[in-house]
Design a protein around this motif. Structure first.
Motif, PDB file in Angstrom:
ATOM      1  N   GLY A  14       0.793  -1.225   0.000  1.00 28.67           N
ATOM      2  CA  GLY A  14       0.000   0.000   0.000  1.00 28.67           C
ATOM      3  C   GLY A  14       0.824   1.271   0.000  1.00 28.67           C
ATOM      4  N   SER A  15       2.121   1.172  -0.208  1.00 24.16           N
ATOM      5  CA  SER A  15       2.974   2.349  -0.186  1.00 24.16           C
ATOM      6  C   SER A  15       3.751   2.425  -1.498  1.00 24.16           C
ATOM      7  CB  SER A  15       3.951   2.271   0.984  1.00 24.16           C
ATOM      8  OG  SER A  15       4.829   3.376   0.955  1.00 24.16           O
ATOM      9  N   ARG A  16       4.069   3.636  -1.905  1.00 23.08           N
ATOM     10  CA  ARG A  16       4.868   3.817  -3.114  1.00 23.08           C
ATOM     11  C   ARG A  16       6.349   3.670  -2.828  1.00 23.08           C
ATOM     12  NH1 ARG A  16       3.270   9.145  -6.142  1.00 23.08           N
ATOM     13  NH2 ARG A  16       4.656   8.196  -7.648  1.00 23.08           N
ATOM     14  N   ARG A  17       6.712   3.727  -1.565  1.00 24.75           N
ATOM     15  CA  ARG A  17       8.122   3.670  -1.196  1.00 24.75           C
ATOM     16  C   ARG A  17       8.484   2.316  -0.601  1.00 24.75           C
ATOM     17  NH1 ARG A  17      10.538   9.075  -0.309  1.00 24.75           N
ATOM     18  NH2 ARG A  17       8.990  10.538  -0.999  1.00 24.75           N
ATOM     19  N   ALA A  18       9.714   1.928  -0.784  1.00 27.38           N
ATOM     20  CA  ALA A  18      10.230   0.702  -0.200  1.00 27.38           C
ATOM     21  C   ALA A  18      10.979   1.060   1.081  1.00 27.38           C
ATOM     22  CB  ALA A  18      11.163   0.016  -1.175  1.00 27.38           C
ATOM     23  N   ARG A  19      11.334   0.036   1.836  1.00 25.30           N
ATOM     24  CA  ARG A  19      12.051   0.258   3.096  1.00 25.30           C
ATOM     25  C   ARG A  19      13.325  -0.580   3.059  1.00 25.30           C
ATOM     26  NH1 ARG A  19       8.190  -0.837   7.438  1.00 25.30           N
ATOM     27  NH2 ARG A  19       8.184  -2.895   6.493  1.00 25.30           N
ATOM     28  N   LEU A  20      14.433  -0.023   3.563  1.00 28.04           N
ATOM     29  CA  LEU A  20      15.684  -0.758   3.661  1.00 28.04           C
ATOM     30  C   LEU A  20      15.773  -1.419   5.030  1.00 28.04           C
ATOM     31  CD1 LEU A  20      18.366   1.616   2.143  1.00 28.04           C
ATOM     32  CD2 LEU A  20      17.666  -0.604   1.281  1.00 28.04           C
ATOM     33  N   THR A  21      16.308  -2.621   5.063  1.00 22.86           N
ATOM     34  CA  THR A  21      16.565  -3.257   6.352  1.00 22.86           C
ATOM     35  C   THR A  21      17.760  -2.553   6.991  1.00 22.86           C
ATOM     36  OG1 THR A  21      17.989  -4.885   5.294  1.00 22.86           O
ATOM     37  CG2 THR A  21      15.676  -5.491   5.581  1.00 22.86           C
ATOM     38  N   PRO A  22      17.909  -2.638   8.309  1.00 24.59           N
ATOM     39  CA  PRO A  22      19.058  -1.983   8.945  1.00 24.59           C
ATOM     40  C   PRO A  22      20.379  -2.543   8.429  1.00 24.59           C
ATOM     41  CG  PRO A  22      17.445  -2.661  10.577  1.00 24.59           C
ATOM     42  CD  PRO A  22      17.011  -3.249   9.276  1.00 24.59           C
ATOM     43  N   ALA A  23      21.372  -1.695   8.331  1.00 25.78           N
ATOM     44  CA  ALA A  23      22.692  -2.127   7.890  1.00 25.78           C
ATOM     45  C   ALA A  23      23.315  -3.005   8.964  1.00 25.78           C
ATOM     46  CB  ALA A  23      23.581  -0.921   7.620  1.00 25.78           C
ATOM     47  N   PRO A  24      24.073  -4.002   8.570  1.00 26.27           N
ATOM     48  CA  PRO A  24      24.715  -4.873   9.558  1.00 26.27           C
ATOM     49  C   PRO A  24      25.647  -4.077  10.470  1.00 26.27           C
ATOM     50  CG  PRO A  24      24.957  -5.757   7.341  1.00 26.27           C
ATOM     51  CD  PRO A  24      24.362  -4.408   7.214  1.00 26.27           C
ATOM     52  N   GLY A  25      25.585  -4.360  11.747  1.00 27.22           N
ATOM     53  CA  GLY A  25      26.450  -3.684  12.718  1.00 27.22           C
ATOM     54  C   GLY A  25      25.957  -2.320  13.148  1.00 27.22           C
ATOM     55  N   THR A  26      24.724  -1.952  12.821  1.00 29.76           N
ATOM     56  CA  THR A  26      24.187  -0.664  13.228  1.00 29.76           C
ATOM     57  C   THR A  26      23.029  -0.864  14.184  1.00 29.76           C
ATOM     58  OG1 THR A  26      22.634  -0.583  11.382  1.00 29.76           O
ATOM     59  CG2 THR A  26      24.796   0.421  11.033  1.00 29.76           C
ATOM     60  N   ASP A  27      22.678   0.187  14.907  1.00 31.17           N
ATOM     61  CA  ASP A  27      21.563   0.161  15.844  1.00 31.17           C
ATOM     62  C   ASP A  27      20.347   0.769  15.148  1.00 31.17           C
ATOM     63  OD1 ASP A  27      19.899   0.116  18.026  1.00 31.17           O
ATOM     64  OD2 ASP A  27      20.890   1.766  19.062  1.00 31.17           O
ATOM     65  N   PRO A  28      19.301  -0.026  14.875  1.00 29.63           N
ATOM     66  CA  PRO A  28      18.154   0.499  14.133  1.00 29.63           C
ATOM     67  C   PRO A  28      17.215   1.365  14.962  1.00 29.63           C
ATOM     68  CG  PRO A  28      17.798  -1.792  14.663  1.00 29.63           C
ATOM     69  CD  PRO A  28      19.185  -1.460  15.119  1.00 29.63           C
ATOM     70  N   SER A  29      17.428   1.451  16.279  1.00 30.38           N
ATOM     71  CA  SER A  29      16.532   2.263  17.102  1.00 30.38           C
ATOM     72  C   SER A  29      16.833   3.746  16.885  1.00 30.38           C
ATOM     73  CB  SER A  29      16.689   1.904  18.573  1.00 30.38           C
ATOM     74  OG  SER A  29      17.997   2.202  19.011  1.00 30.38           O
ATOM     75  N   PRO A  30      15.837   4.615  17.028  1.00 35.29           N
ATOM     76  CA  PRO A  30      16.065   6.051  16.827  1.00 35.29           C
ATOM     77  C   PRO A  30      17.041   6.610  17.850  1.00 35.29           C
ATOM     78  CG  PRO A  30      13.746   5.591  17.275  1.00 35.29           C
ATOM     79  CD  PRO A  30      14.474   4.305  17.350  1.00 35.29           C
ATOM     80  N   ASP A  31      17.718   7.655  17.464  1.00 32.52           N
ATOM     81  CA  ASP A  31      18.721   8.280  18.324  1.00 32.52           C
ATOM     82  C   ASP A  31      18.066   9.340  19.197  1.00 32.52           C
ATOM     83  OD1 ASP A  31      21.157   8.784  19.399  1.00 32.52           O
ATOM     84  OD2 ASP A  31      21.939   9.890  17.689  1.00 32.52           O
ATOM     85  N   VAL A  32      17.215   8.924  20.122  1.00 28.47           N
ATOM     86  CA  VAL A  32      16.450   9.843  20.961  1.00 28.47           C
ATOM     87  C   VAL A  32      17.326  10.470  22.033  1.00 28.47           C
ATOM     88  CG1 VAL A  32      14.487  10.024  22.522  1.00 28.47           C
ATOM     89  CG2 VAL A  32      14.358   8.566  20.519  1.00 28.47           C
TER      90      VAL A  32
END
Length: 61
Positions: A14-32
């Motif tokens: 249902g979206s026109r955009r795709a999503r990338l999986t997190p890069a290996p060795g990175t923290d996918p959580s937001p930098d709050v």
């Protein structure tokens, strides 16, 4: 290079955009924590033009 060591493109239904999986060795959580730390930094002294510069809008708006 193995296939697991790369980011993958995921389709989003249902979206026109795709999503990338997190890069290996990175923290996918937001930098709050960094944003909260930046907000607690005391404000610098304001110059005579600071208020006007914050109100100015670029001509393409």
């Amino acid at each position: 290079m193995s296939d697991d060591a790369r980011q993958h493109v995921e389709r989003v239904a249902g979206s026109r955009r795709a999503r990338l999986t997190p890069a290996p060795g990175t923290d996918p959580s937001p930098d709050v924590a960094a944003k909260d730390a930046a907000a607690s930094v005391p404000a610098k002294e304001q110059g005579p033009n600071d208020a006007r510069l914050r109100q100015d809008v670029p001509p393409h708006y």
